[in-house]
Scaffold this active site. Structure first.
Site, PDB file in Angstrom:
ATOM      1  N   CYS A   3       0.846  -1.195   0.000  1.00  0.00           N
ATOM      2  CA  CYS A   3       0.000   0.000   0.000  1.00  0.00           C
ATOM      3  C   CYS A   3       0.883   1.246   0.000  1.00  0.00           C
ATOM      4  O   CYS A   3       1.734   1.422   0.877  1.00  0.00           O
ATOM      5  CB  CYS A   3      -0.919  -0.005   1.222  1.00  0.00           C
ATOM      6  SG  CYS A   3      -1.820   1.551   1.426  1.00  0.00           S
ATOM      7  N   CYS A   6       0.556   3.425   3.220  1.00  0.00           N
ATOM      8  CA  CYS A   6       1.222   2.786   4.360  1.00  0.00           C
ATOM      9  C   CYS A   6       2.725   3.029   4.256  1.00  0.00           C
ATOM     10  O   CYS A   6       3.377   3.386   5.249  1.00  0.00           O
ATOM     11  CB  CYS A   6       0.930   1.285   4.384  1.00  0.00           C
ATOM     12  SG  CYS A   6      -0.697   0.849   5.047  1.00  0.00           S
ATOM     13  N   ASP A  29       0.047  16.827  -1.125  1.00  0.00           N
ATOM     14  CA  ASP A  29      -0.290  16.028  -2.299  1.00  0.00           C
ATOM     15  C   ASP A  29       0.730  16.283  -3.411  1.00  0.00           C
ATOM     16  O   ASP A  29       1.150  17.409  -3.650  1.00  0.00           O
ATOM     17  CB  ASP A  29      -1.705  16.390  -2.777  1.00  0.00           C
ATOM     18  CG  ASP A  29      -2.286  15.329  -3.693  1.00  0.00           C
ATOM     19  OD1 ASP A  29      -3.223  14.622  -3.284  1.00  0.00           O
ATOM     20  OD2 ASP A  29      -1.793  15.193  -4.844  1.00  0.00           O
ATOM     21  N   HIS A  45      -3.879   0.899   8.371  1.00  0.00           N
ATOM     22  CA  HIS A  45      -4.495   0.761   7.060  1.00  0.00           C
ATOM     23  C   HIS A  45      -6.004   0.568   7.181  1.00  0.00           C
ATOM     24  O   HIS A  45      -6.474  -0.418   7.724  1.00  0.00           O
ATOM     25  CB  HIS A  45      -3.892  -0.414   6.285  1.00  0.00           C
ATOM     26  CG  HIS A  45      -4.466  -0.533   4.902  1.00  0.00           C
ATOM     27  ND1 HIS A  45      -3.965   0.179   3.833  1.00  0.00           N
ATOM     28  CD2 HIS A  45      -5.526  -1.231   4.436  1.00  0.00           C
ATOM     29  CE1 HIS A  45      -4.693  -0.097   2.756  1.00  0.00           C
ATOM     30  NE2 HIS A  45      -5.645  -0.952   3.098  1.00  0.00           N
ATOM     31  N   ASN A  84     -12.628  10.693  -1.111  1.00  0.00           N
ATOM     32  CA  ASN A  84     -13.243   9.933  -2.190  1.00  0.00           C
ATOM     33  C   ASN A  84     -13.287   8.464  -1.789  1.00  0.00           C
ATOM     34  O   ASN A  84     -12.304   7.925  -1.291  1.00  0.00           O
ATOM     35  CB  ASN A  84     -12.431  10.105  -3.482  1.00  0.00           C
ATOM     36  CG  ASN A  84     -12.360  11.555  -3.931  1.00  0.00           C
ATOM     37  OD1 ASN A  84     -13.352  12.269  -3.878  1.00  0.00           O
ATOM     38  ND2 ASN A  84     -11.184  11.990  -4.366  1.00  0.00           N
ATOM     39  N   GLY A  90     -13.755   8.606  -7.490  1.00  0.00           N
ATOM     40  CA  GLY A  90     -12.428   9.158  -7.758  1.00  0.00           C
ATOM     41  C   GLY A  90     -11.343   8.702  -6.812  1.00  0.00           C
ATOM     42  O   GLY A  90     -10.260   9.294  -6.788  1.00  0.00           O
ATOM     43  N   HIS A  97      -7.955   8.520   3.199  1.00  0.00           N
ATOM     44  CA  HIS A  97      -7.247   9.799   3.284  1.00  0.00           C
ATOM     45  C   HIS A  97      -8.236  10.939   3.155  1.00  0.00           C
ATOM     46  O   HIS A  97      -9.234  10.831   2.447  1.00  0.00           O
ATOM     47  CB  HIS A  97      -6.154   9.912   2.217  1.00  0.00           C
ATOM     48  CG  HIS A  97      -6.597   9.599   0.820  1.00  0.00           C
ATOM     49  ND1 HIS A  97      -6.799   8.318   0.369  1.00  0.00           N
ATOM     50  CD2 HIS A  97      -6.902  10.405  -0.222  1.00  0.00           C
ATOM     51  CE1 HIS A  97      -7.188   8.343  -0.903  1.00  0.00           C
ATOM     52  NE2 HIS A  97      -7.270   9.599  -1.277  1.00  0.00           N
ATOM     53  N   HIS A  99      -8.417  14.714   1.892  1.00  0.00           N
ATOM     54  CA  HIS A  99      -7.810  15.837   1.178  1.00  0.00           C
ATOM     55  C   HIS A  99      -8.184  17.120   1.910  1.00  0.00           C
ATOM     56  O   HIS A  99      -9.358  17.309   2.268  1.00  0.00           O
ATOM     57  CB  HIS A  99      -8.392  15.955  -0.235  1.00  0.00           C
ATOM     58  CG  HIS A  99      -8.114  14.812  -1.155  1.00  0.00           C
ATOM     59  ND1 HIS A  99      -7.097  14.833  -2.081  1.00  0.00           N
ATOM     60  CD2 HIS A  99      -8.747  13.622  -1.325  1.00  0.00           C
ATOM     61  CE1 HIS A  99      -7.122  13.701  -2.789  1.00  0.00           C
ATOM     62  NE2 HIS A  99      -8.108  12.945  -2.348  1.00  0.00           N
TER      63      HIS A  99
HETATM   64  P1  5GP Z   1      -7.642   9.924  -4.389  1.00  0.00           P
HETATM   65  O1  5GP Z   1      -7.523  10.045  -5.894  1.00  0.00           O
HETATM   66  O2  5GP Z   1      -7.529   8.473  -3.966  1.00  0.00           O
HETATM   67  O3  5GP Z   1      -8.803  10.621  -3.772  1.00  0.00           O
HETATM   68  O4  5GP Z   1      -6.390  10.688  -3.794  1.00  0.00           O
HETATM   69  C1  5GP Z   1      -5.095  10.200  -3.893  1.00  0.00           C
HETATM   70  C2  5GP Z   1      -4.176  11.391  -3.905  1.00  0.00           C
HETATM   71  O5  5GP Z   1      -2.869  10.950  -3.628  1.00  0.00           O
HETATM   72  C3  5GP Z   1      -4.133  12.116  -5.232  1.00  0.00           C
HETATM   73  O6  5GP Z   1      -4.521  13.475  -5.053  1.00  0.00           O
HETATM   74  C4  5GP Z   1      -2.672  11.993  -5.681  1.00  0.00           C
HETATM   75  O7  5GP Z   1      -2.178  13.146  -6.302  1.00  0.00           O
HETATM   76  C5  5GP Z   1      -1.961  11.708  -4.374  1.00  0.00           C
HETATM   77  N1  5GP Z   1      -0.770  10.891  -4.525  1.00  0.00           N
HETATM   78  C6  5GP Z   1      -0.651   9.750  -5.253  1.00  0.00           C
HETATM   79  N2  5GP Z   1       0.584   9.232  -5.142  1.00  0.00           N
HETATM   80  C7  5GP Z   1       1.273  10.091  -4.309  1.00  0.00           C
HETATM   81  C8  5GP Z   1       2.616  10.100  -3.816  1.00  0.00           C
HETATM   82  O8  5GP Z   1       3.439   9.229  -4.111  1.00  0.00           O
HETATM   83  N3  5GP Z   1       2.969  11.131  -2.997  1.00  0.00           N
HETATM   84  C9  5GP Z   1       2.077  12.114  -2.652  1.00  0.00           C
HETATM   85  N4  5GP Z   1       2.517  13.093  -1.852  1.00  0.00           N
HETATM   86  N5  5GP Z   1       0.803  12.126  -3.095  1.00  0.00           N
HETATM   87  C10 5GP Z   1       0.410  11.124  -3.915  1.00  0.00           C
HETATM   88 ZN    ZN Z   2      -2.355   1.406   3.592  1.00  0.00          ZN
END
Ligand code: 5GP
Ligand code: ZN
Length: 111
Positions: A3, A6, A29, A45, A84, A90, A97, A99
């Site tokens: 993950c 994680c 992000d 997790h 999300n 999304g 998490h 945002h």
């Molecule tokens: P989701 O799309 O699941 O709501 O949000 C996942 C978020 O994680 C996205 O906004 C994406 O830009 C961010 N993200 C994905 N991989 C990484 C990473 O390796 N480092 C950081 N800091 N953010 C990440």
């Molecule tokens: Zn995890």
């Protein structure tokens, strides 16, 4: 379990940390959608908001406590918190998490 978040919360993958304690990790992000965009995650997790139960929900309250604290420290009064849940909504990383987005006008309803 493989993950991404994680691994980030354990420091195995570098990130720009904004907050950390024994339960929660906060980091910016990698693809910001607003002038300020960071994520707050439980270190434990949990797959998504849809996997919160009576047994693991205390950390969710703690996440919101952290969000209030960090935004205050950053001088942010107006912000949006988004989680999300599921691919249609999304969610791309299957670790709960929140945002936190700030620094621009937000539209409603979200896309
Ligand atoms: P989701 O799309 O699941 O709501 O949000 C996942 C978020 O994680 C996205 O906004 C994406 O830009 C961010 N993200 C994905 N991989 C990484 C990473 O390796 N480092 C950081 N800091 N953010 C990440
Ligand atoms: Zn995890």
């Amino acid at each position: 379990m493989d993950c991404l978040f994680c691994a980030i919360s354990r420091g195995e993958i570098p990130s720009k940390k904004v907050y950390e304690d024994e339960l929660v990790y906060g980091f910016y992000d990698i693809d910001p959608q607003a002038p300020t965009h960071f994520l707050v995650i439980p270190k434990a997790h949990i797959e998504s908001a849809g996997a919160v139960t009576a047994e693991n929900s205390a950390v969710v309250a703690h996440c919101f406590e952290v969000i209030a604290k960090v935004t205050k420290e950053l001088g942010i009064t107006d912000f949006r918190v988004v989680s999300n849940c599921g691919e249609q909504a999304g969610q791309s990383v299957k670790h709960l998490h929140f945002h936190v987005l700030a620094g621009r006008d937000m539209t409603w309803p979200p896309g």
